[in-house]
Enzyme design. Structure first.
Site, PDB file in Angstrom:
ATOM      1  N   SER A   1       0.320  -6.321 -57.733  1.00 11.29           N
ATOM      2  CA  SER A   1       0.995  -5.303 -56.931  1.00 11.29           C
ATOM      3  C   SER A   1       0.178  -4.027 -56.869  1.00 11.29           C
ATOM      4  O   SER A   1      -0.502  -3.657 -57.819  1.00 11.29           O
ATOM      5  CB  SER A   1       2.352  -4.964 -57.557  1.00 11.29           C
ATOM      6  OG  SER A   1       3.192  -6.069 -57.416  1.00 11.29           O
TER       7      SER A   1
ATOM      8  N   LYS B   1      -2.757  -6.651 -39.199  1.00  9.71           N
ATOM      9  CA  LYS B   1      -3.551  -6.394 -37.993  1.00  9.71           C
ATOM     10  C   LYS B   1      -4.830  -7.213 -38.018  1.00  9.71           C
ATOM     11  O   LYS B   1      -5.556  -7.175 -39.021  1.00  9.71           O
ATOM     12  CB  LYS B   1      -3.905  -4.904 -37.916  1.00  9.71           C
ATOM     13  CG  LYS B   1      -4.560  -4.516 -36.606  1.00  9.71           C
ATOM     14  CD  LYS B   1      -5.654  -3.474 -36.744  1.00  9.71           C
ATOM     15  CE  LYS B   1      -6.978  -4.080 -37.108  1.00  9.71           C
ATOM     16  NZ  LYS B   1      -8.083  -3.124 -37.156  1.00  9.71           N
TER      17      LYS B   1
ATOM     18  N   GLY C   1      16.327  -1.719   8.455  1.00 12.63           N
ATOM     19  CA  GLY C   1      16.232  -1.814   9.906  1.00 12.63           C
ATOM     20  C   GLY C   1      17.360  -2.735  10.397  1.00 12.63           C
ATOM     21  O   GLY C   1      17.607  -3.779   9.801  1.00 12.63           O
TER      22      GLY C   1
ATOM     23  N   ARG D   1      10.034   7.374  -3.176  1.00  7.46           N
ATOM     24  CA  ARG D   1      11.361   7.492  -3.791  1.00  7.46           C
ATOM     25  C   ARG D   1      11.362   7.108  -5.272  1.00  7.46           C
ATOM     26  O   ARG D   1      12.329   7.352  -5.972  1.00  7.46           O
ATOM     27  CB  ARG D   1      12.371   6.633  -2.997  1.00  7.46           C
ATOM     28  CG  ARG D   1      12.661   7.208  -1.623  1.00  7.46           C
ATOM     29  CD  ARG D   1      13.301   6.195  -0.680  1.00  7.46           C
ATOM     30  NE  ARG D   1      12.317   5.319  -0.025  1.00  7.46           N
ATOM     31  CZ  ARG D   1      12.616   4.378   0.859  1.00  7.46           C
ATOM     32  NH1 ARG D   1      13.872   4.156   1.192  1.00  7.46           N
ATOM     33  NH2 ARG D   1      11.668   3.631   1.409  1.00  7.46           N
TER      34      ARG D   1
ATOM     35  N   ARG E   1       0.030  -7.687 -35.294  1.00  8.87           N
ATOM     36  CA  ARG E   1      -0.585  -7.322 -34.013  1.00  8.87           C
ATOM     37  C   ARG E   1      -2.068  -7.668 -33.919  1.00  8.87           C
ATOM     38  O   ARG E   1      -2.687  -8.012 -34.934  1.00  8.87           O
ATOM     39  CB  ARG E   1      -0.400  -5.811 -33.782  1.00  8.87           C
ATOM     40  CG  ARG E   1      -1.061  -4.972 -34.853  1.00  8.87           C
ATOM     41  CD  ARG E   1      -0.741  -3.490 -34.701  1.00  8.87           C
ATOM     42  NE  ARG E   1      -1.351  -2.718 -35.757  1.00  8.87           N
ATOM     43  CZ  ARG E   1      -2.452  -2.004 -35.640  1.00  8.87           C
ATOM     44  NH1 ARG E   1      -3.102  -1.966 -34.497  1.00  8.87           N
ATOM     45  NH2 ARG E   1      -2.917  -1.333 -36.670  1.00  8.87           N
TER      46      ARG E   1
ATOM     47  N   THR F   1       4.019   0.067   8.221  1.00  7.79           N
ATOM     48  CA  THR F   1       3.862  -1.371   7.970  1.00  7.79           C
ATOM     49  C   THR F   1       3.056  -2.063   9.079  1.00  7.79           C
ATOM     50  O   THR F   1       2.318  -3.014   8.815  1.00  7.79           O
ATOM     51  CB  THR F   1       5.243  -2.049   7.811  1.00  7.79           C
ATOM     52  OG1 THR F   1       6.101  -1.605   8.889  1.00  7.79           O
ATOM     53  CG2 THR F   1       5.912  -1.667   6.509  1.00  7.79           C
TER      54      THR F   1
ATOM     55  N   ALA G   1       0.813  -1.223   0.000  1.00  8.41           N
ATOM     56  CA  ALA G   1       0.000   0.000   0.000  1.00  8.41           C
ATOM     57  C   ALA G   1       0.840   1.263   0.000  1.00  8.41           C
ATOM     58  O   ALA G   1       0.333   2.354  -0.231  1.00  8.41           O
ATOM     59  CB  ALA G   1      -0.909  -0.002   1.231  1.00  8.41           C
ATOM     60  N   GLY G   2       2.119   1.095   0.262  1.00 11.28           N
ATOM     61  CA  GLY G   2       2.993   2.269   0.422  1.00 11.28           C
ATOM     62  C   GLY G   2       3.057   3.115  -0.832  1.00 11.28           C
ATOM     63  O   GLY G   2       2.764   2.656  -1.941  1.00 11.28           O
TER      64      GLY G   2
HETATM   65  C1  UD1 Z   1      11.017  -1.925   5.834  1.00  6.71           C
HETATM   66  C2  UD1 Z   1      11.306  -2.254   7.308  1.00  6.71           C
HETATM   67  C3  UD1 Z   1      12.806  -2.400   7.516  1.00  6.71           C
HETATM   68  C4  UD1 Z   1      13.384  -3.435   6.581  1.00  6.71           C
HETATM   69  C5  UD1 Z   1      13.003  -3.117   5.138  1.00  6.71           C
HETATM   70  C6  UD1 Z   1      13.386  -4.263   4.220  1.00  6.71           C
HETATM   71  C7  UD1 Z   1       9.503  -1.127   8.529  1.00  6.71           C
HETATM   72  C8  UD1 Z   1       9.151   0.012   9.403  1.00  6.71           C
HETATM   73  N1  UD1 Z   1      10.773  -1.196   8.142  1.00  6.71           N
HETATM   74  O1  UD1 Z   1      11.591  -0.640   5.552  1.00  6.71           O
HETATM   75  O2  UD1 Z   1      13.065  -2.794   8.866  1.00  6.71           O
HETATM   76  O3  UD1 Z   1      14.789  -3.490   6.740  1.00  6.71           O
HETATM   77  O4  UD1 Z   1      11.573  -2.927   5.009  1.00  6.71           O
HETATM   78  O5  UD1 Z   1      13.214  -3.911   2.888  1.00  6.71           O
HETATM   79  O6  UD1 Z   1       8.687  -1.964   8.237  1.00  6.71           O
HETATM   80  N2  UD1 Z   1       3.655  -0.482   3.187  1.00  6.71           N
HETATM   81  C9  UD1 Z   1       2.282  -0.543   3.330  1.00  6.71           C
HETATM   82  N3  UD1 Z   1       1.646   0.376   4.117  1.00  6.71           N
HETATM   83  C10 UD1 Z   1       2.319   1.352   4.760  1.00  6.71           C
HETATM   84  C11 UD1 Z   1       3.721   1.406   4.623  1.00  6.71           C
HETATM   85  C12 UD1 Z   1       4.362   0.485   3.825  1.00  6.71           C
HETATM   86  O7  UD1 Z   1       1.629  -1.419   2.742  1.00  6.71           O
HETATM   87  O8  UD1 Z   1       1.666   2.148   5.460  1.00  6.71           O
HETATM   88  C13 UD1 Z   1       4.329  -1.469   2.319  1.00  6.71           C
HETATM   89  C14 UD1 Z   1       5.079  -0.827   1.174  1.00  6.71           C
HETATM   90  O9  UD1 Z   1       4.247  -0.730   0.013  1.00  6.71           O
HETATM   91  C15 UD1 Z   1       6.246  -1.794   0.943  1.00  6.71           C
HETATM   92  C16 UD1 Z   1       6.434  -2.452   2.298  1.00  6.71           C
HETATM   93  O10 UD1 Z   1       5.284  -2.170   3.059  1.00  6.71           O
HETATM   94  O11 UD1 Z   1       5.941  -2.782  -0.014  1.00  6.71           O
HETATM   95  C17 UD1 Z   1       7.674  -1.916   3.019  1.00  6.71           C
HETATM   96  O12 UD1 Z   1       7.553  -0.520   3.130  1.00  6.71           O
HETATM   97  P1  UD1 Z   1       8.775   0.459   2.844  1.00  6.71           P
HETATM   98  O13 UD1 Z   1       8.309   1.844   3.031  1.00  6.71           O
HETATM   99  O14 UD1 Z   1       9.448   0.092   1.567  1.00  6.71           O
HETATM  100  O15 UD1 Z   1       9.694   0.096   4.111  1.00  6.71           O
HETATM  101  P2  UD1 Z   1      11.263   0.203   4.185  1.00  6.71           P
HETATM  102  O16 UD1 Z   1      11.631   1.623   4.459  1.00  6.71           O
HETATM  103  O17 UD1 Z   1      11.875  -0.436   3.016  1.00  6.71           O
HETATM  104 MG    MG Z   2      11.207  -0.960   1.067  1.00  7.23          MG
END
Ligand code: UD1
Ligand code: MG
Length: 467
Positions: free
Chosen positions: A409, A355, A145, A19, A337, A85, A14-15
């Site tokens: 042709s 096509k 982490g 970046r 295609r 997370t 969901a993130g």
């Molecule tokens: C996370 C871990 C970190 C670990 C790393 C490994 C946490 C706080 N940290 O950091 O310890 O070393 O992964 O790659 O978990 N996501 C959601 N909802 C949210 C936030 C994130 O679904 O509210 C999902 C993101 O889409 C992603 C995953 O969780 O797929 C990890 O989130 P991300 O923000 O990439 O965490 P990292 O900073 O990589």
């Molecule tokens: Mg990550």
């Protein structure tokens, strides 16, 4: 004991992927023609785990439509606000509560291998651990982490909350955890967001369990590459290069020949049968299949296309959502295609676009043609420059050409129109009416030769005093 345990897999996706600096959600960014999310789903599937849910949020509608089309058995769970997370796992509680254990994996780890998941599951089930998570030693631990071990207690400290001392630790959290769901349920609501990112961190559950002297297992893997996450465009490219190499290597082990494997791109759903030859700079994506003995020439791109046996694709050919049957020859410079089908021993040659059309077996479209919405029978020859005029500005109209026809042709076939079996058209004809079986259609102005015209023209010019 392990017989009574059931494992649900929760993929966090969901993130925002801030970046990546993209409107497309991170988990839909493409790697060799498939969204990033495809890869963890494939690893989970290959590990034999079939109860899967994905937490979606940012760009969730698109992620949900991908999931319902590509893996209808996978549940989507909405996390409307992305508060971390830990929060993502909280919102999915109702789903994972029905299992004895839940495997949580990040949606942004496309190099994850099913063997690692199976090993983590085995280790967890064999131990009495309430949480087992995968760690590894990172050459460059920045961003991950860190795993701390003090007097038997394990915890995970995020980079942004770490002291310089903790930042020196190279053992990091992979983001993959297997929790006993009762233990998870009793701690998930205790998470606080008093940290540098003001987020609810899932890894804090590890610390909470460990503080209460509960059994937590950090399973340290030595295959760092497999746990690499994708957070930026540079990492996306780095991971793509690794996936590409793995797939090409896999197929070469099974007999596919690549003279320059470093220049060949093969998607994860592509398949080959036996002895296939691939020249440099070829890209094969989607559900493409290539049969025994076929040759794919340089700079060819195939997407969702079925290639039969002993097909020769010369070079610079693009084919999408179509099929080419055994012993056909294509190219160079052809574009095929939209559900086109090129029959057995047929030939589609230079600067030809096909096509949504069928080219019957043994038929030829050798040069400079556009064939759209057409059915062409067997052993028919389409002369150079022939065009099906299929579009009247509003509708696309069909053309039918029978067996053993000879289309001269530069024939313009103004659709809808039909040519019967064994019929001919004269070169340069504009065909607007059906041509009966066995007939010759001539539809062009009759040629008139003006005798001595050149000599008379020269005479006129002299008299006019122009020379
Ligand atoms: C996370 C871990 C970190 C670990 C790393 C490994 C946490 C706080 N940290 O950091 O310890 O070393 O992964 O790659 O978990 N996501 C959601 N909802 C949210 C936030 C994130 O679904 O509210 C999902 C993101 O889409 C992603 C995953 O969780 O797929 C990890 O989130 P991300 O923000 O990439 O965490 P990292 O900073 O990589
Ligand atoms: Mg990550």
């Amino acid at each position: 004991m392990s017989n009574h345990r059931s494992i649900g897999v929760l993929i966090l996706a969901a993130g925002k992927g801030t970046r990546m600096k993209s409107d497309l959600p991170k988990v839909l960014q493409p790697i060799l023609g498939e969204p990033l999310l495809f890869y963890p789903l494939q690893a989970v599937h290959n590990a034999g785990l079939s109860d899967v849910a994905v937490v979606i949020g940012h760009g969730g509608t698109n992620v949900e439509s991908y999931l319902s089309a590509a893996c209808p058995n996978v549940c989507s769970i909405w996390q409307h606000e992305q508060l971390g997370t830990g929060h993502a796992v909280q919102v999915a509680r109702e789903w994972w509560s029905s299992f004895s254990d839940v495997l949580v994996i990040p949606g942004d780890a496309p190099l994850l291998q099913s063997d690692s998941l199976s090993l983590l599951v085995r280790t967890h089930l064999e131990s009495s651990s309430l949480c087992s998570f995968a760690s590894f030693h990172a050459k460059n631990p920045a961003g991950y982490g860190r795993v701390t071990r003090t007097n038997g207690a394990i915890s995970i400290i995020e980079e942004k909350d770490a002291t310089p001392e903790i930042k020196k630790i190279t053992e990091v959290n992979s983001g993959i955890y297997l929790f006993n769901t009762l233990a998870l349920a009793s701690h998930i609501d205790s998470l606080a967001n008093e940290n540098a990112q003001k987020e609810y961190y899932l890894p804090d559950v590890v610390g909470l369990l460990s503080d209460q002297k509960q059994h937590v297992e950090a399973v340290c893997f030595d295959n760092e590459e497999d746990f690499q996450g994708v957070n930026s465009p540079v990492q996306l490219a780095a991971v793509t290069a690794i996936v590409r190499k793995r797939i090409v290597h896999y197929w070469m082990e099974l007999g596919v020949k690549c003279s320059s494997p470093d220049t060949v791109f093969i998607g994860p759903r592509v398949s080959f049968k036996g002895d296939v030859w691939i020249d440099p700079f070829v890209q094969l994506y989607g559900s493409t299949e290539v049969g025994e003995g076929s040759h794919i020439g340089s700079h060819t791109i195939l997407r969702d296309t079925q290639i039969g046996q002993f097909v020769d694709i010369i070079h610079f050919v693009s084919i999408q959502s179509s099929c080419v049957e055994d012993h056909a020859t294509i190219g160079p410079f052809a574009f095929i295609r939209d559900n086109a089908c090129v029959g057995e021993k047929a030939f589609v040659g230079k600067f030809v676009e096909i096509k949504k059309s069928t080219i019957g077996s043994g038929s030829k479209v050798p040069h400079l043609s556009y064939i759209g919405d057409a059915q062409i029978g067997c052993d028919t020859n389409i002369g150079a420059g022939t065009i099906t005029c299929n579009y009247d500005g509003t509708n696309k109209n069909p053309t039918h050409i029978g067996n053993r026809c000879f289309v001269g042709s530069d024939t313009m076939l103004v659709a809808p129109v039909s040519l019967g079996d064994n019929s001919f058209t004269a070169a340069g004809s504009v065909i607007t009416q059906d041509v009966p079986e066995g007939a010759l259609a001539v539809a062009r102005a009759r040629q008139k030769n003006v005798e001595d015209w050149v000599v008379r023209r020269q005479g006129n010019r002299k008299e006019g005093g122009k020379e």
